[in-house]
Design a protein around this motif. Structure first.
Motif, PDB file in Angstrom:
ATOM      1  N   GLN A 169       0.634  -1.749  -0.033  1.00 46.66           N
ATOM      2  CA  GLN A 169       0.075   0.439   0.127  1.00 46.66           C
ATOM      3  C   GLN A 169       0.988   1.160  -0.066  1.00 46.66           C
ATOM      4  O   GLN A 169       0.961   2.045  -0.709  1.00 46.66           O
ATOM      5  CB  GLN A 169      -0.855  -0.345   1.019  1.00 46.66           C
ATOM      6  CG  GLN A 169      -2.172  -0.883   0.981  1.00 46.66           C
ATOM      7  CD  GLN A 169      -2.754  -1.444  -0.143  1.00 46.66           C
ATOM      8  OE1 GLN A 169      -2.631  -0.640  -1.127  1.00 46.66           O
ATOM      9  NE2 GLN A 169      -4.016  -0.850   0.211  1.00 46.66           N
ATOM     10  N   ARG A 200       2.175   1.809  -3.467  1.00 43.64           N
ATOM     11  CA  ARG A 200       0.781   1.977  -4.231  1.00 43.64           C
ATOM     12  C   ARG A 200       0.541   3.745  -4.497  1.00 43.64           C
ATOM     13  O   ARG A 200       0.366   3.852  -5.739  1.00 43.64           O
ATOM     14  CB  ARG A 200      -0.224   1.305  -4.480  1.00 43.64           C
ATOM     15  CG  ARG A 200      -0.603  -0.215  -4.407  1.00 43.64           C
ATOM     16  CD  ARG A 200      -1.047  -0.863  -4.206  1.00 43.64           C
ATOM     17  NE  ARG A 200      -2.427  -0.482  -5.475  1.00 43.64           N
ATOM     18  CZ  ARG A 200      -3.514  -0.247  -4.620  1.00 43.64           C
ATOM     19  NH1 ARG A 200      -4.310  -0.372  -3.197  1.00 43.64           N
ATOM     20  NH2 ARG A 200      -4.775   0.139  -5.672  1.00 43.64           N
ATOM     21  N   THR A 201       0.686   4.263  -3.173  1.00 45.28           N
ATOM     22  CA  THR A 201       0.292   5.544  -2.937  1.00 45.28           C
ATOM     23  C   THR A 201       1.354   6.426  -3.517  1.00 45.28           C
ATOM     24  O   THR A 201       1.045   7.319  -3.705  1.00 45.28           O
ATOM     25  CB  THR A 201       0.271   5.545  -1.189  1.00 45.28           C
ATOM     26  OG1 THR A 201      -0.705   4.784  -0.038  1.00 45.28           O
ATOM     27  CG2 THR A 201      -0.198   6.834  -0.851  1.00 45.28           C
ATOM     28  N   LYS A 206       4.077   0.624  -9.470  1.00 45.84           N
ATOM     29  CA  LYS A 206       3.711  -0.349  -9.887  1.00 45.84           C
ATOM     30  C   LYS A 206       4.316  -1.823  -9.249  1.00 45.84           C
ATOM     31  O   LYS A 206       5.455  -1.448  -9.221  1.00 45.84           O
ATOM     32  CB  LYS A 206       3.557  -0.015 -11.304  1.00 45.84           C
ATOM     33  CG  LYS A 206       3.182   0.497 -12.401  1.00 45.84           C
ATOM     34  CD  LYS A 206       3.536   0.159 -13.791  1.00 45.84           C
ATOM     35  CE  LYS A 206       2.276   0.503 -14.936  1.00 45.84           C
ATOM     36  NZ  LYS A 206       3.282   0.860 -16.431  1.00 45.84           N
ATOM     37  N   VAL A 207       3.959  -2.432  -8.520  1.00 41.10           N
ATOM     38  CA  VAL A 207       3.984  -3.590  -7.626  1.00 41.10           C
ATOM     39  C   VAL A 207       4.399  -5.132  -8.478  1.00 41.10           C
ATOM     40  O   VAL A 207       3.261  -5.290  -8.705  1.00 41.10           O
ATOM     41  CB  VAL A 207       3.781  -3.357  -6.215  1.00 41.10           C
ATOM     42  CG1 VAL A 207       4.052  -3.980  -5.156  1.00 41.10           C
ATOM     43  CG2 VAL A 207       3.547  -2.188  -5.680  1.00 41.10           C
ATOM     44  N   ALA A 214      -0.074   2.491  -9.673  1.00 39.00           N
ATOM     45  CA  ALA A 214      -0.632   1.483  -8.335  1.00 39.00           C
ATOM     46  C   ALA A 214      -0.919   0.541  -8.336  1.00 39.00           C
ATOM     47  O   ALA A 214      -1.647  -0.026  -7.424  1.00 39.00           O
ATOM     48  CB  ALA A 214      -1.760   2.292  -7.765  1.00 39.00           C
ATOM     49  N   VAL A 230      -1.382  -4.078  -9.140  1.00 39.28           N
ATOM     50  CA  VAL A 230      -0.057  -5.316  -8.403  1.00 39.28           C
ATOM     51  C   VAL A 230      -0.361  -6.216  -9.524  1.00 39.28           C
ATOM     52  O   VAL A 230      -1.512  -6.365  -9.589  1.00 39.28           O
ATOM     53  CB  VAL A 230      -1.107  -5.511  -6.941  1.00 39.28           C
ATOM     54  CG1 VAL A 230       0.310  -6.344  -6.154  1.00 39.28           C
ATOM     55  CG2 VAL A 230      -0.829  -3.609  -6.347  1.00 39.28           C
TER      56      VAL A 230
END
Length: 398
Positions: free
Chosen positions: A47, A50-51, A55-56, A111, A113
């Motif tokens: 998170q 993302r905040t 990109k995760v 952001a 995933v």
């Protein structure tokens, strides 16, 4: 912790790809996750990234496929489970390297995933293969390690990526390292360690290291029987490694030379059968009959432990004090855990527990949320307690 870079040190991450090593090696049954503890542990890091607009891309192992594609060890079912925990969509790609993976990541919105396939499907993962590391590194801009539980292995995704990419500790990793530093790195003294479990043979390195680091070491569980036997006490038909008597005496000698007080049970709970609710009694150390086995520490022993906790400022705990999975032989573990929790809640104690059965024991005692920190890391926690280097941690040092 000052020697580790944190996510906050990474700068502007908008549009950047963060490769995040998590530990999603979770228990499953019939394709469903039965314990989501490790999934929940990853949420804070994901998170945060993302905040910040990153990109995760998540990297994890699952089981021991030994470089082969094993359908039952695919991470595909875990993507949906993590999405529920995260409260956001999590896509999946059936590989962890290559142009098709790079495209899947490129197609993500900021952001977004994505979970990549089991890293141990790649033959070079467990060998720390540099070429594989370069192929995976090509997918992202930064590397974030949030899997302390896998930090005791020098695999591609636990250590090598951190050596060839800008690398940062995830929030869960940071919390773990901070807690461990308080426990043994730079602890408030006096420091007390509680070590239980079945066998001395599995924790020789741990015991030899701890007695040089702590002010008091309480030994419980089956391994205490070996120490009691070495001191000349009868242990009946209890679990006891009689061939390790000299090792037990050596550990006691190291402890004496180091100024560490060894605390062993003063009374014990014995039974003739190893089963729940077996007929049992409390007796002194020299009152164990030949046909009886020691299954727990007695109330006097627990009282002595509680008194030792009153003196201590820091407690590090690994392993139960008896056969806690069988009632009523869980009493010593539960009572001692509650004593540690009460002192922690009162601000009188820093209590860190971890490793395998210890986590289950703390949950069983109902104190999992009351201690300073509980590590779910297992092998990495043990190797840290043994004073061994952790490649995944060392690779993160600035």
């Amino acid at each position: 912790m000052t020697s580790f870079k944190r996510i906050s040190d990474a700068g502007n991450l908008t549009g950047k790809v963060a490769l995040v090593r998590v530990d999603f090696n979770v228990p499953m049954e019939n394709g469903l996750v039965t314990d989501d503890t490790r999934l929940r542990a990853a949420v804070a890091t994901v998170q945060t990234l993302r905040t910040q607009g990153a990109k995760v891309a998540l990297l994890s192992h699952f089981g021991r496929p030994k470089g082969e594609r094993v359908a039952e060890m695919s991470l595909a079912p875990i993507a949906g489970a993590f999405a529920k925990v995260l409260g956001a969509n999590v896509s999946f790609v059936a590989d962890c390297k290559g142009e098709h993976v790079k495209k899947a990541i490129a197609d993500l919105q900021p952001a977004g995933v994505i979970l990549l396939e089991n890293t141990r499907f790649c033959k070079g993962e467990e060998k720390g293969d540099l070429e594989l590391a370069r192929q995976i590194a090509a997918l992202g801009d930064i590397f974030v390690n949030d899997a302390f539980s896998a930090a005791h292995r020098r695999h591609v995704t636990t250590a090598v990526l951190a050596e060839i990419m800008p690398a940062y500790a995830g929030i869960n990793m940071e919390e773990e390292l901070s807690a461990l530093d308080k426990a043994l790195g730079r602890p408030e003294r006096p420091v007390m360690a509680i070590v239980g479990g079945a066998k001395v043979s599995s924790k020789i390195d741990l015991l030899k290291h701890l007695v040089t680091k702590v002010d008091a070491l309480a030994i419980g569980g089956g391994m205490a029987n070996t120490f009691l036997f070495a001191r000349g006490h009868s242990v009946g038909k209890s679990l006891c490694e009689r061939d390790l008597v000299d090792t037990a005496r050596e550990i006691e000698a190291i402890a004496k030379a180091s100024g560490c007080d060894i605390i062993l049970p003063r009374d014990v709970v014995v039974a003739k059968e190893f089963k729940a609710h077996a007929a049992h009694r409390v007796c002194g150390l020299d009152e164990v009959a030949d046909d009886e086995m020691i299954l727990d520490a007695g109330p006097q022993s627990v009282a002595i432990l509680a008194t030792a906790m009153d003196v201590a400022k820091t407690v590090v705990w690994n392993g139960p004090l008896g056969a806690f999975e069988l009632e009523p032989f869980d009493k010593a573990t539960v009572s001692a855990a509650k004593a540690a929790a009460a002192r922690t809640k009162a601000g009188k104690l820093i209590a860190v527990a971890g490793g395998g059965d210890t986590v289950a024991a703390m949950h069983h005692a109902g104190v999992a949320d009351d201690l300073t920190f509980i590590s779910t890391a297992g092998g990495a926690f043990l190797e840290w307690m043994e004073g061994k280097p952790l490649p995944g941690v060392d690779a993160l040092r600035s």
